[in-house]
Design an enzyme around this catalytic site. Structure first.
Site, PDB file in Angstrom:
ATOM      1  N   ARG A 172       0.869  -1.173   0.000  1.00 17.54           N
ATOM      2  CA  ARG A 172       0.000   0.000   0.000  1.00 17.54           C
ATOM      3  C   ARG A 172       0.904   1.221   0.000  1.00 17.54           C
ATOM      4  NH1 ARG A 172      -2.253   0.763   5.400  1.00 17.54           N
ATOM      5  NH2 ARG A 172      -0.941   2.616   5.465  1.00 17.54           N
TER       6      ARG A 172
ATOM      7  N   HIS B 270      -3.551   4.510   4.651  1.00 16.83           N
ATOM      8  CA  HIS B 270      -4.688   3.581   4.818  1.00 16.83           C
ATOM      9  C   HIS B 270      -5.955   4.272   4.332  1.00 16.83           C
ATOM     10  CE1 HIS B 270      -7.788   1.087   6.541  1.00 16.83           C
ATOM     11  NE2 HIS B 270      -8.178   2.085   7.323  1.00 16.83           N
TER      12      HIS B 270
ATOM     13  N   TYR C 184       4.170   5.642  11.180  1.00 20.37           N
ATOM     14  CA  TYR C 184       4.418   4.240  11.504  1.00 20.37           C
ATOM     15  C   TYR C 184       5.288   3.496  10.502  1.00 20.37           C
ATOM     16  CZ  TYR C 184       0.173   3.937   8.589  1.00 20.37           C
ATOM     17  OH  TYR C 184      -0.756   4.073   7.597  1.00 20.37           O
TER      18      TYR C 184
END
Lengths: 357, 325
Positions: free
Chosen positions: A256, A260, A269
């Site tokens: 990805r 998100h 993160y």
């Protein structure tokens, strides 16, 4: 023989185009140049829709949006393998696949504008609307694949979910039901390495996600999810097996590249270097290099496709905005039951009364 | 030819008839095939329709979830959840998908699914086999919640549930499964969303459903004998969407009302029914509406079950309180 091996398993992984865009002739699927260009266009359309949607969201014109940037090969390659009457059972990041199946960019935008209109399924389409609760929809795909089989029809259901979803009990129940009922179902798990912020190694101790099929007694296979031709090949084979009542779990290894959803910030993160590394492995770039090397895509065609996609999406944005302007909130009472119960009629009348002041 | 059936037989015969009448009906659930169901409610169906009756893996989310897909392909899934408490394992599928499919797709995808499940206490069952969560299901827009109270009612309502274009949670009172026989008319069909006036009366209205109806009728008998009052008894049958009109009309006439259920008191259906009476019949009331319900405790194991469940004595006391005030 007090101790013996009673079961063993192997998980295969398939790649057709290597990272430089060089093809493995033996594994190459038989697709015409037109098919290949159609796949390429579909990937570009999905990418451009994501880019436009993110900027619309930043301007306050869309709600939360889940981009699929980096996952176009996994979705376009698999959706392209379906026959006209097969089903797609998506989660919320599946617009690249849905666009291949005839969903309009306008619908994708409407859904992100917070309108149920974007989840309408046209009468002639075999699809279910996007499922928001993670891992809840593979069960629906089993019901579809099983229902088609009960009615003696050959149609297959293909469902999409992510690496995080494999931790959900419903996904295991789905794989298990599919095995028990010989459901005409294909499970495509896009392992994009992150469930929001949670890394795969914090999600499961399993070495592959494909092996989750083993416990359910169905086939599992891994594919390079950034290789559209490998995905097409592996999913085509899974679809043909599914038509015979043999479900498969396909783990498409991808990444990805974006957030998100527009509500989070991946830099919190994950290491930006990791994202750079995957930018170099971008599925569209890899496929484009291949098409150019084969002489299928030249600069003119590429410019034409870009222009066409740009125009389509601009039009879709206009249409979605127009439909939003026409939106009547009063119809929220209309679709709860087939026939409006008296209490809902009272509430609808009260709503109208309050609205009229 | 009308037959005298028990509730469990009424379930079975209705399923048998619906399977025969409509090729799109599919029946599945845990132990419902080879074993014929733990209460024998599906006995013989697998043999009669091996292509449309299926034993399911022990996975309630799975049972509810696959129904969404079966329905999408044009089938009418009729699933059994072995005991109502185990529907909690499928509750997320029910709320997130089954109930809202029609509204979230503006009517373009629907889920005409029936989930049958035995509910309620009084059979000295294991822990978590005696729950009565109708208010929880009724709180979910899009669901229809039905509870029959007799064999004929079971047949008539189950047939309508299976034929309904909307998802139905059909809660069968376990305690009544084998307790009484009653004549069940052939092809019996009772419209959903319509309450039944079980007994007409002038002085008070008592509302009860499922296995509480029988306790209520016993209590009403005693009160009528002892006091000479005439009591109207209403069984809503469809818990949601509720037939408010029948209830309100009755309360406007009697001015007094008791609502009975075996579920816990707080946030139970009685609260909702009383709120509707307040909205539509408040100025007709001669006394505060009484609730006779289970207590706000987890349904106890069966050694204390009788202390938990409302019985004729408690219901009688409730009726007397409204008559006296």
């Amino acid at each position: 023989m007090p101790r013996e091996t009673v079961a063993e398993f192997t998980i295969h992984s398939v790649q057709v185009l290597d990272e430089d865009g060089t093809i493995d002739a033996e594994l190459a699927p038989s697709l015409t140049d037109d098919d290949l260009l159609e796949c390429y266009t579909a990937m570009k359309r999905a990418r451009r829709l994501d880019e436009r949607a993110i900027s619309l969201q930043r301007r306050g014109e869309l709600g939360t949006y889940a981009p699929a940037i980096g996952q176009e090969a996994a979705q376009v390659g698999s959706a392209f393998a379906l026959a006209a009457d097969d089903w797609v059972v998506p989660s919320f990041r599946e617009h690249p696949a849905l666009l291949v199946r005839g969903t309009s960019p306008q619908s994708v935008l409407e859904y992100a504008m917070g309108m149920e209109e974007g989840a309408e399924i046209p009468a002639d389409a075999n699809a279910l609307p996007p499922a928001i609760p993670v891992g809840s929809q593979p069960l629906h795909a089993v019901g579809v694949g099983w229902g088609e089989s009960i009615q003696g029809r050959p149609n297959v259901a293909l469902t999409y979910f992510g690496d995080g979803a494999t931790s959900e009990g419903d996904v295991y129940e789905a794989l298990n039901f599919a095995g028990v009922y010989d459901a005409q179902t294909v499970f495509v798990c896009q392992n994009n390495r992150y469930a929001i912020s949670t890394r795969l190694e914090d999600q499961t101790a399993a070495e592959t996600l494909a092996q989750k099929a083993v416990a359910a007694g169905i086939d599992g296979i891994r594919v390079d999810g950034n290789d559209v031709l490998a995905v097409y090949r592996v999913v085509s084979e899974a679809i043909e097996r599914a038509r015979q009542g043999e479900p498969t779990l396909v783990e498409a290894l991808t990444y990805r590249r974006s957030m998100h959803t527009t509500s989070d910030d991946p830099s919190v993160y994950r290491d930006p270097e990791e994202a750079d590394e995957w930018e170099a492995r971008d599925p569209i770039v890899r496929f484009q290099v291949f098409l150019e090397n084969q002489g299928i895509l030249d600069a003119d065609t590429k410019a034409q496709i870009d222009e066409q996609v740009e125009a389509e999406i601009a039009e879709a944005i206009d249409q979605a905005n127009e439909r939003r302007e026409r939106l009547d909130p009063a119809d929220l009472f209309e679709y709860v039951y087939a026939e409006q119960p008296p209490e809902l009629e009272r509430q609808a009348a009260a709503f109208e009364g309050d609205r009229d002041g | 030819m009308a037959e005298r059936l028990r509730v469990v037989e009424a379930v079975r015969e209705t399923l048998r008839e619906e399977l025969a009448a409509d090729d799109s009906v599919v029946v599945y659930g845990e132990d419902i095939g080879r074993a014929g169901g733990v209460f024998r409610a599906t006995e013989g169906l697998l043999e009669a329709h091996p292509d449309r009756v299926f034993d399911a893996p022990v996975a309630e989310a799975g049972i509810v979830g696959v129904g969404v897909g079966l329905a999408a392909t044009g089938l009418r899934p009729v699933a059994e959840i072995q005991f109502q408490s185990f529907l909690y394992q499928g509750f997320h599928q029910l709320v997130q998908h089954v109930a809202r499919m029609r509204s979230r797709t503006r009517g373009t995808v629907t889920c005409p699914m029936t989930i049958r499940t035995p509910y309620g206490g009084g059979i000295h069952a294991l822990e978590l086999h005696s729950e009565s969560f109708e208010a929880g299901f009724a709180h979910v827009p899009g669901l229809t919640v039905v509870i029959p109270a007799s064999p004929a009612e079971t047949a008539g309502l189950l047939r309508s549930a299976i034929r309904s274009p909307d998802p139905v949670v059909f809660m069968e009172p376990t305690r009544l499964y084998r307790s009484v026989r009653e004549e069940v008319p052939d092809e019996h069909e009772i419209p959903l969303g319509e309450a039944r006036i079980v007994d007409t009366g002038e002085d008070a209205t008592v509302i009860a459903w499922g296995s509480m109806l029988r306790e209520t009728l016993d209590a009403v008998d005693s009160v009528e004998t002892e006091t000479g009052a005439s009591i109207e008894v209403i069984d809503p049958r469809t818990i949601s969407p509720l037939d408010t009109e029948t209830i309100v009309e009755s309360v406007r006439k009697t001015g007094r009302c008791v609502v009975v259920h075996e579920a816990p008191k707080t946030s139970g259906m009685a609260g909702e029914i009383i709120a509707r009476i307040n909205e539509e019949a408040f100025f007709y009331l001669e006394a505060p509406v009484e609730r006779v319900t289970g207590y706000d405790v987890p349904v106890p194991l069966f050694a204390r079950e009788d202390a938990y469940l409302p019985d004729a004595t408690r219901i009688e006391a409730g009726i007397e309180r409204v008559l006296e005030s």
